[in-house]
Design an enzyme around this catalytic site. Structure first.
Site, PDB file in Angstrom:
ATOM      1  N   ARG A   1      19.308  -6.213  14.193  1.00 59.99           N
ATOM      2  CA  ARG A   1      20.662  -5.657  14.305  1.00 59.99           C
ATOM      3  C   ARG A   1      21.649  -6.813  14.355  1.00 59.99           C
ATOM      4  NH1 ARG A   1      19.064  -0.900  12.916  1.00 59.99           N
ATOM      5  NH2 ARG A   1      18.116   0.424  14.500  1.00 59.99           N
TER       6      ARG A   1
ATOM      7  N   HIS B   1       0.882  -1.174   0.000  1.00 73.02           N
ATOM      8  CA  HIS B   1       0.000   0.000   0.000  1.00 73.02           C
ATOM      9  C   HIS B   1       0.914   1.218   0.000  1.00 73.02           C
ATOM     10  CE1 HIS B   1      -3.484  -2.450   0.923  1.00 73.02           C
ATOM     11  NE2 HIS B   1      -2.713  -3.091   1.799  1.00 73.02           N
TER      12      HIS B   1
END
Ligand SMILES: CC(C)(COP(=O)(O)OP(=O)(O)OC[C@H]1O[C@@H](n2cnc3c(N)ncnc32)[C@H](O)[C@@H]1OP(=O)(O)O)[C@@H](O)C(=O)NCCC(=O)NCCS
Length: 193
Positions: A184, A124
């Protein structure tokens, strides 16, 4: 150059077939042949651990798959002119979903854990912005833990591991273990000599 004896070659091919049947089973290979009808650009496919075939939602793209394994509930969604590539030796575990609006490239010998979602588009548009699609590349021998999400524009370097439940929003260097939301690097993996 050494020439292979025809007998040796036959023995090697027989050995390879026996190994495949041992690991994928006859049923897995028969279902793989059925799946091939939906994935004509594919190698030897094996459908593991159940009868359900993966759902292939090809909306006018191109799906290239090597010799790969698929568990039940896998879904490949390939938009018009988009590309999905999955290299030989890779498998997609239960309920994994790949959505390509541009391209999703999965290398060789990758292990994609259950319930993983890989999308190269947000699907979207954000207000005031056009809908974006940025290719995703998952290099060779990457292991993605269960329920991880890989988002648009990400490249995961070869021999990396993505922790379960991670959300990967940025590219990952080769031989890294990443985890968390956003993912991370938690450690690097030594190259094997
Ligand atoms: C990523 C992974 C391989 C790391 O394993 P490990 O090297 O033994 O890692 P550790 O348990 O030593 O954890 C190291 C640190 O990373 C964190 N961590 C590990 N996995 C994490 C994850 N998935 N999400 C968030 N943080 C994570 C730990 O909390 C720990 O943090 P701390 O040092 O602050 O305490 C493992 O945690 C994982 O997620 N495995 C995936 C399992 C899976 O999905 N299999 C496929 C099934 S289909």
């Amino acid at each position: 150059m050494q020439r292979a004896w025809p007998g040796n070659r036959t023995a090697r091919v027989r050995g390879r077939i026996a190994h495949r049947l041992r690991t994928g089973g006859i049923r897995g290979h028969l279902l793989g042949l059925l799946l091939k009808l939906k994935l004509p650009r594919s190698g030897v496919l094996v459908v593991m651990a159940g009868w359900r075939l993966p759902e292939i939602d090809d909306r006018g793209g191109r799906i290239d798959v090597g010799d790969c394994g698929f568990f039940p509930g896998v879904r490949l969604e390939c938009w018009r002119d988009a590309v999905i590539r999955i290299g030989s030796g890779s498998y997609l575990n239960r309920n994994t979903e790949i959505v390509a609006a541009a391209s999703v490239d999965i290398g060789r010998d990758c292990k994609i854990g259950r319930d993983v979602l890989v999308m190269d588009t947000d699907q979207h548009a954000l207000p005031g912005r056009p809908l974006e699609a940025r290719p995703v590349v998952i290099e060779d021998r990457v292991w993605i833990g269960a329920r991880a999400i890989v988002l648009k524009g990400v490249r995961i370097g070869h021999d990396s591991v993505v922790g379960a439940g991670s959300i990967v929003t940025r590219s990952v260097p080769p031989r890294s273990v990443v985890a968390g939301q956003p993912a991370r690097v938690i450690r690097s993996i030594e190259a094997q000599s």
